[in-house]
Design an enzyme around this catalytic site. Structure first.
Site, PDB file in Angstrom:
ATOM      1  N   HIS A  68      71.623  25.828  12.830  1.00 57.50           N
ATOM      2  CA  HIS A  68      73.021  26.202  12.581  1.00 57.50           C
ATOM      3  C   HIS A  68      73.120  27.671  12.132  1.00 57.50           C
ATOM      4  O   HIS A  68      73.578  27.967  11.029  1.00 57.50           O
ATOM      5  CB  HIS A  68      73.648  25.303  11.505  1.00 57.50           C
ATOM      6  CG  HIS A  68      74.122  23.976  12.005  1.00 57.50           C
ATOM      7  ND1 HIS A  68      74.612  22.998  11.160  1.00 57.50           N
ATOM      8  CD2 HIS A  68      74.200  23.449  13.249  1.00 57.50           C
ATOM      9  CE1 HIS A  68      74.952  21.933  11.857  1.00 57.50           C
ATOM     10  NE2 HIS A  68      74.707  22.188  13.130  1.00 57.50           N
ATOM     11  N   ALA A  88      71.444  27.027   6.245  1.00 57.16           N
ATOM     12  CA  ALA A  88      71.312  26.061   5.158  1.00 57.16           C
ATOM     13  C   ALA A  88      71.106  24.657   5.715  1.00 57.16           C
ATOM     14  O   ALA A  88      71.024  23.700   4.959  1.00 57.16           O
ATOM     15  CB  ALA A  88      72.550  26.098   4.265  1.00 57.16           C
ATOM     16  N   HIS A  89      71.052  24.529   7.049  1.00 56.28           N
ATOM     17  CA  HIS A  89      70.912  23.232   7.706  1.00 56.28           C
ATOM     18  C   HIS A  89      69.739  23.305   8.667  1.00 56.28           C
ATOM     19  O   HIS A  89      69.801  24.028   9.668  1.00 56.28           O
ATOM     20  CB  HIS A  89      72.178  22.870   8.497  1.00 56.28           C
ATOM     21  CG  HIS A  89      73.430  22.905   7.692  1.00 56.28           C
ATOM     22  ND1 HIS A  89      74.674  23.145   8.256  1.00 56.28           N
ATOM     23  CD2 HIS A  89      73.654  22.738   6.370  1.00 56.28           C
ATOM     24  CE1 HIS A  89      75.599  23.122   7.305  1.00 56.28           C
ATOM     25  NE2 HIS A  89      74.989  22.877   6.144  1.00 56.28           N
ATOM     26  N   GLN A  90      68.691  22.564   8.384  1.00 58.26           N
ATOM     27  CA  GLN A  90      67.530  22.514   9.275  1.00 58.26           C
ATOM     28  C   GLN A  90      67.441  21.108   9.850  1.00 58.26           C
ATOM     29  O   GLN A  90      67.494  20.132   9.110  1.00 58.26           O
ATOM     30  CB  GLN A  90      66.254  22.878   8.524  1.00 58.26           C
ATOM     31  CG  GLN A  90      66.284  24.257   7.875  1.00 58.26           C
ATOM     32  CD  GLN A  90      66.862  24.256   6.466  1.00 58.26           C
ATOM     33  OE1 GLN A  90      66.494  23.425   5.636  1.00 58.26           O
ATOM     34  NE2 GLN A  90      67.768  25.179   6.188  1.00 58.26           N
TER      35      GLN A  90
END
Length: 779
Positions: free
Chosen positions: A500, A703-705
């Site tokens: 993201h 911040a989104h994996q």
């Protein structure tokens, strides 16, 4: 433990033994001097000649008395009403060279950089300390320590515009380090802006009184070379959002005889320790101090690394998986579960259990700006539900830890009930690998092993946990590393990484907005989420306005100009264009340190969507009366409304002599709805679209994996099957965002929890099936 505290005596968060990462970074004195010269260029002292305490031109920018007075006047426009002239002077004079805290935090940050990248930086600094090396890399025969401030600025901008990626990344590295560490250690920023490091309404709030297993060195050696051995039925590796729901589901559905143990490599902090200070929060709550970089420097990745994982530090967004994503996963990935009533039931259960609230939320200035501006332009905006136990949760500090205890992630939502039902916990336990046995030619998980570090003393003890079932829930960075370390050879492990990628736009308003007040993320604009007709595009959101999170992304043209821009924080909001990426990277194991490394660069396809989002944000912000609009793209000027309809600051980022003084950014107010102003804004937008958002100079963050242990219908296509079981093994599961078939497109917390609930239900069924056929088949 929380139960032992007299909370009534606390008037501010407890330090709780907070520390930075070790600081033995291996930099020589000569290397350190070069590095600090850059830091003092990024964040210089600003004084006028009569006040100079040392020769001007190196770590001090010298202004005439009139220039200095104009600069102070600019500070006064947006500073806290309580800030005095002494505070103005102290803020302008502050620099890294005078701050022990700056040096301490900088060394801590560098220590957490993978050794290979740290060695590259050390080599570069050594080269720059020589005359020949300086000439090659800077165009100056003298090292930077002997050059005046104006020449140092020119060097950084030459790096920014270099044709070589690695040289451009040097600009980003130096400027980002300076801004980040300054925001974590400044002694004047809070005084200048009025930012309260402790919320005015703060009071100590009790947390659930968790008990954590403690280990002692073994008295006799084991098969694992002297490790402590313990047994359980199910061991969960990690304590984030997936682990929280797995522990809760097992505690409630597997039966009272099933023993569950949760292992977390980070540590637990009671709510009375929150919010943590800017100085310590990143080191104690985030992976690698919150500054993981992709190998090419294009991406900065932020991931939680504490008890509760991302659920402790996220921004409370409780968004369910969207229909078009569920349809893609069900139809294109052949995983029909995602369109099933069972998945919807898990989504609804998760939201109900956390008290996800959308009604009656009161967006703060930034989130209201986004909603109202979107409505004016015909975009679709909506309130973002919060996992806040049916409270409004107006806590802008929450990404530094939820002192109210309202955010119902793992620590305040799922684990308390699990603990009451017998689930056990261990903090400081870094799992190396899964242990297997060959049974009838099959690879069967029998437990895990890792190193436990005692909180406080730092004593390290190897621990073996024997278990019947192993659930890996370490997140998309660590879960694939644990599987790799365990000897699994599936070529999909670590691949298909989605991040993201996010770009930023900052805005300064005439009115005082106090951006730290209210919930961080309570609005979203989704009109650009399907730019390619296949579900790829961007969402527009507000971001956390904690200084150490938002301010390092602001563009840097010169030290003085950055200080002036940062001083407007009290009147500022920062917004994000967050892309549902089509194209992927991968995670791999650092060969020396064993930590996750990330190979990812935003593709041209995905960057175009980010850019479209930034343009739309600029339009929204202008519609809402923003006085200044700053795309966080170094080298591109802001749009500033003025009576002369200037489309940017008088300070040209390429004119380093002007940038060195940064006294020409003042502008006059005027009627902003004139035709000429509209034309100027349109021209500025065209120039911005042409300028673009090319990495590595443009900051991209994640911040989104997701996706590095992808779920698949067939073994040849992924890492886990539709019930989260690792292909080619028995008794081993993965339950976190790493199993996503592709990017979720929304903040992934609720999706992670719902998927974990489904997987945990399957673990319960497998345990029951094992028990039904008798002990001989139980593994």
């Amino acid at each position: 433990m929380a139960a032992e505290l007299d909370l009534s005596l606390l008037t501010a968060p407890r330090p709780a033994g907070l520390s930075l990462a070790p600081t033995s970074d291996g930099f020589s004195e000569r290397q350190w001097k070069i590095l600090m010269a850059f830091m003092n260029t990024v964040i210089p002292a600003i004084q006028y000649q009569e006040l100079l305490t040392e020769p001007a031109g190196f770590s001090v920018v010298s202004l005439s008395k009139d220039e200095y007075s104009r600069t102070v006047s600019q500070l006064a426009v947006t500073a806290s009403p309580d800030a005095s002239s002494e505070v103005f002077e102290a803020y302008l004079a502050e620099r890294p060279a005078d701050s022990e805290a700056f040096a301490e935090v900088l060394r801590s940050v560098l220590f957490q950089v993978p050794q290979a990248k740290r060695k590259q930086l050390q080599l570069l600094l050594s080269i720059l300390s020589t005359c020949a090396g300086s000439l090659i890399l800077t165009g100056y025969k003298s090292p930077i320590t002997r050059l005046p401030a104006a020449d140092r600025i020119k060097i950084l901008h030459r790096w920014r515009t270099s044709s070589l990626w690695t040289v451009r990344s040097l600009f980003k590295t130096m400027t980002t380090l300076g801004k980040l560490v300054f925001m974590r250690t400044s002694t004047t920023f809070d005084l200048l802006t009025g930012f309260p490091s402790v919320p005015p309404s703060w009071k100590a709030t009790p947390s659930y009184p968790y008990e954590f297993l403690q280990f002692q060195p073994p008295t006799s050696p084991s098969r694992e070379g002297g490790a402590v051995e313990i047994e359980t039925d199910v061991v969960i590796v990690g304590s984030g959002c997936g682990a929280g729901v797995c522990a809760w589901r097992l505690a409630n559905s597997a039966g009272p005889s099933v023993r569950v143990l949760v292992l977390e490599k980070g540590h637990h902090f009671d709510a009375s320790c929150f919010p943590m200070s800017q100085k310590y929060a990143l080191s104690n709550l985030y992976e690698a101090g919150g500054v993981i970089e992709s190998d090419d420097g294009s991406m900065t990745v932020t991931a939680g690394s504490c008890f509760g994982g991302g659920g402790t530090v996220n921004w409370s967004a409780g968004l369910q998986t969207q229909d078009f994503v569920r349809r893609e996963w069900a139809k294109e990935r052949n995983l029909p579960f995602f369109e099933s009533p069972e998945f919807q039931a898990s989504l609804d259960m998760v939201c109900e259990s956390m008290g996800v609230l959308a009604d009656n939320l009161k967006p703060n200035h930034g989130n209201r700006t986004l909603l109202d501006g979107a409505a004016k332009l015909g975009y679709q905006g909506k309130i973002v539900p919060q996992n806040c136990g049916n409270t409004e949760h107006h806590d802008g500090h929450c990404t530094l830890g939820c002192w109210r205890g309202e955010k119902k992630g793992p620590v305040n939502g799922w684990f308390p009930e699990a603990a009451k039902n017998g689930v056990k916990f261990a903090e400081g336990m870094a799992v190396d690998r899964v242990l297997f046995e060959q049974v009838s030619g099959k690879k069967v998980a029998k437990g895990v092993t890792g190193v436990w570090t005692a909180k406080g003393s730092g004593e390290k003890i190897r621990v073996v946990v024997k278990a019947k079932k192993v659930i890996v829930s370490g997140g998309s960075l660590w879960s694939p590393i644990v599987l790799m370390n365990s000897g699994l050879k599936n070529p999909h492990i670590g691949k298909s990484l989605y991040l993201h990628p996010t770009n930023f736009v900052a805005a300064v308003f005439d009115e005082e907005v106090k951006p730290w007040e209210g919930g961080s993320l309570t609005s979203v604009v989704g009109s650009l989420e399907n730019l390619d007709g296949k579900g790829h595009g961007v969402k527009l959101e507000a971001m956390s306005m904690m200084p150490s999170f938002c301010m390092p992304f602001l563009p840097w043209a010169s030290g003085p100009e950055y200080k002036l821009l940062a001083s407007k924080y009290r009147h500022m909001n920062v917004f994000i264009a967050i892309c549902r990426d089509r194209d992927t990277g991968h995670v791999y194991r650092d060969p020396e340190a064993g930590v996750p490394r990330i190979a990812y660069s935003p593709s041209d396809f995905d960057r175009a969507h980010n850019l479209a989002g930034m343009v739309s944000l600029a339009k929204i912000l202008r519609a809402q009366g923003a006085r200044e609009i700053h795309p966080c793209v170094p080298g591109f000027p802001p749009f500033i409304r003025s009576s002369t309809n200037r489309a940017h600051s008088d300070t040209d980022a390429g004119d380093t002599d002007k940038a060195a003084t940064a006294t020409s950014t003042a502008h006059e107010t005027a009627d902003d709805d004139t035709e000429s102003d509209e034309a100027a804004f349109a021209a500025w937008l065209r120039a911005f679209e042409e300028f673009g958002n090319k990495p590595p100079v443009t900051p991209f963050a994640s911040a989104h994996q997701m996706g590095s242990c992808r779920m698949s219908a067939l073994e040849r296509d992924g890492v886990v099957d539709p019930r989260g079981r690792v292909w080619g093994t028995q008794g081993l599961y993965v339950a976190d965002a790493s199993v996503f078939p592709s990017a979720s497109g929304v903040n992934p917390m609720v999706t992670v929890m719902a998927v974990a609930d489904w997987i945990a239900q399957g673990v319960c069924e497998d345990l029951a099936a094992d028990a039904a056929v008798g002990p001989s088949s139980r593994l």
